[in-house]
Motif scaffolding. Structure first.
Motif, PDB file in Angstrom:
ATOM      1  N   MET A 172       1.916   2.235  -3.667  1.00  0.00           N
ATOM      2  CA  MET A 172       0.983   2.602  -4.552  1.00  0.00           C
ATOM      3  C   MET A 172       1.078   4.297  -4.270  1.00  0.00           C
ATOM      4  N   ARG A 173       1.712   4.116  -2.782  1.00  0.00           N
ATOM      5  CA  ARG A 173       0.989   6.084  -2.514  1.00  0.00           C
ATOM      6  C   ARG A 173       2.223   6.805  -3.249  1.00  0.00           C
ATOM      7  N   ALA A 174       3.198   6.300  -2.549  1.00  0.00           N
ATOM      8  CA  ALA A 174       4.378   6.461  -3.058  1.00  0.00           C
ATOM      9  C   ALA A 174       4.614   6.787  -4.666  1.00  0.00           C
TER      10      ALA A 174
ATOM     11  N   MET B 222       0.360  -1.205  -0.027  1.00  0.00           N
ATOM     12  CA  MET B 222       0.132  -0.157   0.210  1.00  0.00           C
ATOM     13  C   MET B 222       0.912   1.210   0.015  1.00  0.00           C
ATOM     14  N   LYS B 223       1.690   1.367   1.044  1.00  0.00           N
ATOM     15  CA  LYS B 223       2.881   2.250   1.183  1.00  0.00           C
ATOM     16  C   LYS B 223       3.758   2.540  -0.917  1.00  0.00           C
TER      17      LYS B 223
ATOM     18  N   ALA C  85       2.013   7.224  -6.769  1.00  0.00           N
ATOM     19  CA  ALA C  85       1.318   8.193  -7.061  1.00  0.00           C
ATOM     20  C   ALA C  85       1.307   9.216  -6.823  1.00  0.00           C
ATOM     21  N   GLY C  86       2.787   9.629  -5.846  1.00  0.00           N
ATOM     22  CA  GLY C  86       3.144  10.894  -5.202  1.00  0.00           C
ATOM     23  C   GLY C  86       3.880  11.259  -6.025  1.00  0.00           C
TER      24      GLY C  86
END
Length: 133
Positions: free
Chosen positions: A4-6, A1-2, A8-9
Motif C-alpha cells: 500500500m505504501r509503495a 502494508m508495504k 501510494a508512493g
C-alpha cells in the motif's frame, strides 16, 4: 502494508509528473513559484505550529491524533478557500464564482468535524468491547 505504501508512493510520483507537465503551459512560472513558496511558508510557519499547539494544549490522551488530523485538514481547506471567503458579495460576472463558497466551506468544516467525531466514537467503542487480557 508495504504494498500500500509503495502504491501510494507510485501514485504520488505519477501525480507530480502530471503537475510538472502542466507547468509547460504556464507562461509566467514566477507566479507559480511565489504561490508554492507562500504555501510552504504558510503551512510550516502558521498551520503546523498552530495544529501542534492546539493539540498539545486542548487535547489529552488517545484523541490527540484525530484532532490534529482534523485541524490540519480544516486549516488546509481554509487556506484554499480564503480568497473567496474574504471577498463575499456579488460579482460583475456571476459565472466567475458561481457557487456559495462560504456555505460550502462551512459544510466541509462540518464534514471534517463529523468524521473526526465518528473516528473518536469508533475508537472508544472498540476499546470498550475488547476483552481484558
Amino acid at each position: 502494508m508495504k504494498a500500500m505504501r509503495a502504491l501510494a508512493g507510485v501514485a504520488g510520483v505519477v501525480l507530480m509528473g502530471v503537475g510538472a507537465s502542466l507547468l509547460r503551459d504556464v507562461p509566467d512560472l514566477t507566479g507559480v513559484l511565489v504561490w508554492l513558496g507562500g504555501a510552504v511558508v504558510l503551512h510550516d510557519g502558521l498551520i503546523a505550529p498552530l495544529v501542534l499547539l492546539v493539540g498539545l494544549v486542548l487535547v489529552r490522551g488517545g484523541v490527540r491524533g484525530p484532532v490534529r488530523g482534523a485541524l490540519t485538514v480544516a486549516g488546509a481547506l481554509t487556506v484554499v478557500a480564503l480568497p473567496v471567503l474574504l471577498r463575499p458579495g456579488q460579482r460583475a460576472n456571476s459565472s466567475v464564482l458561481p457557487l456559495d463558497y462560504s456555505r460550502n466551506w462551512l459544510l466541509a468544516m462540518v464534514a471534517v468535524t463529523t468524521v473526526t467525531a465518528l473516528v473518536l466514537a469508533a475508537r472508544r467503542f472498540t476499546r470498550r468491547r475488547r476483552p481484558p487480557s
